[in-house]
Enzyme design. Sequence first.
Site, PDB file in Angstrom:
ATOM      1  N   SER A   8       0.843  -1.199   0.000  1.00  0.00           N
ATOM      2  CA  SER A   8       0.000   0.000   0.000  1.00  0.00           C
ATOM      3  C   SER A   8       0.875   1.244   0.000  1.00  0.00           C
ATOM      4  O   SER A   8       1.649   1.473   0.929  1.00  0.00           O
ATOM      5  CB  SER A   8      -0.899   0.009   1.236  1.00  0.00           C
ATOM      6  OG  SER A   8      -1.451   1.299   1.383  1.00  0.00           O
ATOM      7  N   HIS A  33      -1.181  -1.192  -4.206  1.00  0.00           N
ATOM      8  CA  HIS A  33      -2.468  -0.956  -3.544  1.00  0.00           C
ATOM      9  C   HIS A  33      -2.564   0.532  -3.197  1.00  0.00           C
ATOM     10  O   HIS A  33      -1.636   1.119  -2.637  1.00  0.00           O
ATOM     11  CB  HIS A  33      -2.534  -1.813  -2.277  1.00  0.00           C
ATOM     12  CG  HIS A  33      -3.841  -1.782  -1.555  1.00  0.00           C
ATOM     13  ND1 HIS A  33      -4.918  -2.559  -1.918  1.00  0.00           N
ATOM     14  CD2 HIS A  33      -4.247  -1.063  -0.469  1.00  0.00           C
ATOM     15  CE1 HIS A  33      -5.928  -2.332  -1.089  1.00  0.00           C
ATOM     16  NE2 HIS A  33      -5.555  -1.418  -0.201  1.00  0.00           N
ATOM     17  N   ASP A  35      -4.836   3.338  -1.273  1.00  0.00           N
ATOM     18  CA  ASP A  35      -5.896   3.567  -0.289  1.00  0.00           C
ATOM     19  C   ASP A  35      -6.454   4.976  -0.413  1.00  0.00           C
ATOM     20  O   ASP A  35      -5.783   5.952  -0.054  1.00  0.00           O
ATOM     21  CB  ASP A  35      -5.343   3.340   1.124  1.00  0.00           C
ATOM     22  CG  ASP A  35      -5.151   1.865   1.408  1.00  0.00           C
ATOM     23  OD1 ASP A  35      -6.118   1.106   1.224  1.00  0.00           O
ATOM     24  OD2 ASP A  35      -4.033   1.475   1.796  1.00  0.00           O
ATOM     25  N   MET A  37      -8.967   7.622   0.840  1.00  0.00           N
ATOM     26  CA  MET A  37      -9.823   7.989   1.983  1.00  0.00           C
ATOM     27  C   MET A  37     -10.271   9.436   1.810  1.00  0.00           C
ATOM     28  O   MET A  37      -9.469  10.296   1.431  1.00  0.00           O
ATOM     29  CB  MET A  37      -9.042   7.841   3.290  1.00  0.00           C
ATOM     30  CG  MET A  37      -8.422   6.464   3.482  1.00  0.00           C
ATOM     31  SD  MET A  37      -7.679   6.305   5.108  1.00  0.00           S
ATOM     32  CE  MET A  37      -6.739   4.780   4.898  1.00  0.00           C
ATOM     33  N   HIS A  66      -8.420   0.992  -3.660  1.00  0.00           N
ATOM     34  CA  HIS A  66      -9.342   0.665  -2.566  1.00  0.00           C
ATOM     35  C   HIS A  66     -10.037   1.952  -2.135  1.00  0.00           C
ATOM     36  O   HIS A  66      -9.444   2.800  -1.480  1.00  0.00           O
ATOM     37  CB  HIS A  66      -8.525   0.036  -1.406  1.00  0.00           C
ATOM     38  CG  HIS A  66      -9.311  -0.237  -0.170  1.00  0.00           C
ATOM     39  ND1 HIS A  66      -8.698  -0.576   1.020  1.00  0.00           N
ATOM     40  CD2 HIS A  66     -10.644  -0.257   0.075  1.00  0.00           C
ATOM     41  CE1 HIS A  66      -9.631  -0.777   1.948  1.00  0.00           C
ATOM     42  NE2 HIS A  66     -10.811  -0.579   1.397  1.00  0.00           N
ATOM     43  N   MET A  68     -12.274   4.127   0.006  1.00  0.00           N
ATOM     44  CA  MET A  68     -12.943   4.285   1.312  1.00  0.00           C
ATOM     45  C   MET A  68     -13.569   5.671   1.294  1.00  0.00           C
ATOM     46  O   MET A  68     -13.070   6.618   1.917  1.00  0.00           O
ATOM     47  CB  MET A  68     -11.906   4.135   2.438  1.00  0.00           C
ATOM     48  CG  MET A  68     -11.456   2.696   2.633  1.00  0.00           C
ATOM     49  SD  MET A  68      -9.928   2.540   3.583  1.00  0.00           S
ATOM     50  CE  MET A  68      -8.729   2.669   2.260  1.00  0.00           C
ATOM     51  N   MET A 137     -11.193  -7.050   4.991  1.00  0.00           N
ATOM     52  CA  MET A 137     -10.465  -6.102   5.846  1.00  0.00           C
ATOM     53  C   MET A 137     -10.111  -6.782   7.170  1.00  0.00           C
ATOM     54  O   MET A 137     -10.981  -7.310   7.856  1.00  0.00           O
ATOM     55  CB  MET A 137     -11.331  -4.862   6.141  1.00  0.00           C
ATOM     56  CG  MET A 137     -11.600  -3.931   4.971  1.00  0.00           C
ATOM     57  SD  MET A 137     -10.143  -3.146   4.285  1.00  0.00           S
ATOM     58  CE  MET A 137      -9.472  -2.238   5.675  1.00  0.00           C
ATOM     59  N   ASP A 175      -6.437  -7.273   3.789  1.00  0.00           N
ATOM     60  CA  ASP A 175      -5.888  -5.923   3.947  1.00  0.00           C
ATOM     61  C   ASP A 175      -5.879  -5.478   5.405  1.00  0.00           C
ATOM     62  O   ASP A 175      -6.932  -5.292   6.008  1.00  0.00           O
ATOM     63  CB  ASP A 175      -6.754  -4.959   3.109  1.00  0.00           C
ATOM     64  CG  ASP A 175      -6.192  -3.552   3.070  1.00  0.00           C
ATOM     65  OD1 ASP A 175      -5.094  -3.315   3.592  1.00  0.00           O
ATOM     66  OD2 ASP A 175      -6.883  -2.687   2.492  1.00  0.00           O
TER      67      ASP A 175
HETATM   68  C1  DX5 Z   1      -6.515   0.593   5.925  1.00  0.00           C
HETATM   69  C2  DX5 Z   1      -5.959   0.400   4.533  1.00  0.00           C
HETATM   70  C3  DX5 Z   1      -4.820  -0.571   4.449  1.00  0.00           C
HETATM   71  C4  DX5 Z   1      -3.615  -0.168   5.230  1.00  0.00           C
HETATM   72  C5  DX5 Z   1      -2.595  -1.279   5.217  1.00  0.00           C
HETATM   73  O1  DX5 Z   1      -7.603   1.434   5.866  1.00  0.00           O
HETATM   74  O2  DX5 Z   1      -6.975  -0.090   3.684  1.00  0.00           O
HETATM   75  O3  DX5 Z   1      -4.498  -0.844   3.101  1.00  0.00           O
HETATM   76  O4  DX5 Z   1      -3.044   1.016   4.768  1.00  0.00           O
HETATM   77  O5  DX5 Z   1      -1.552  -0.918   6.047  1.00  0.00           O
HETATM   78  P1  DX5 Z   1      -0.949  -1.910   7.142  1.00  0.00           P
HETATM   79  O6  DX5 Z   1      -0.411  -3.097   6.386  1.00  0.00           O
HETATM   80  O7  DX5 Z   1       0.094  -1.101   7.826  1.00  0.00           O
HETATM   81  O8  DX5 Z   1      -2.072  -2.331   8.053  1.00  0.00           O
HETATM   82 ZN    ZN Z   2      -6.522  -0.840   1.594  1.00  0.00          ZN
END
Ligand code: DX5
Ligand code: ZN
Length: 223
Positions: A8, A33, A35, A37, A66, A68, A137, A175
């Site tokens: 990620s 990956h 993320d 947000m 991904h 969110m 998750m 994840d």
């Molecule tokens: C959480 C994210 C993950 C996260 C993974 O909301 O979707 O992808 O960044 O990071 P680690 O491996 O540090 O949990």
């Molecule tokens: Zn993620």
Amino acid sequence: MNFIIAPSILSANFLDVSNELKKIEKFPNSWVHLDIMDGSFVPVITFGSPFVKSIRKGSLNIFDVHLMVTSPEKQVPFFADAGANYITFHIESTNNPLDLIKVIKNLGIKAGLTLKPSTPISSIEAFLPNVDLVLVMSVEPGASGQKFIEKALGRVNYIKKLKEKEHFNLLISVDGGINEKNAEEVIKAGADILVMGSYFFCNPFKDVENFIVSLRNKNTPLK
Ligand code: DX5
Ligand code: ZN
């Protein structure tokens, strides 16, 4: 063992993204990956489609987005344009999951579905025939560096069994909180893809590389 790693980029050094992408590329069977947000579905804001579009030029890997965000349907076209190969959204974030899956697929992108650790797994079951990826998750969405929630292993195995029984054509991704201590059991439970944030980027590269190589050299277990 046969698996994909999906580091990620959220845990990468943003001062040196280009080299961080190159680190990922060194691994066979690796994805990036991303993320996303929005400060609404989860408290924090990370980065958006312009950033993804810009760094897309720095990697040959599959881009695994991904989302969110509270209105994923509004964001999908932007991430499609940014070069996403997979777009995964949260079941909690839309009233029309099937419509959104179709929109993603019509853009020529693979569609993924995910859920929070507290959301019943039954909420996604009806859509399994339609998706290319299920993201289990193993932490609360919203931050990297959290502790792996063990309950996720049972969920992974449940999806894996259902996939085999019904011949669903989907990949199982996991994840959150994955590291050298739990990666093997996550794969044994049925994961095809390991998302790794802090473990991948916050440890010496040689150690991470040695660990991934040693895991790949292990015999494939019965799942
Ligand atoms: C959480 C994210 C993950 C996260 C993974 O909301 O979707 O992808 O960044 O990071 P680690 O491996 O540090 O949990
Ligand atoms: Zn993620």
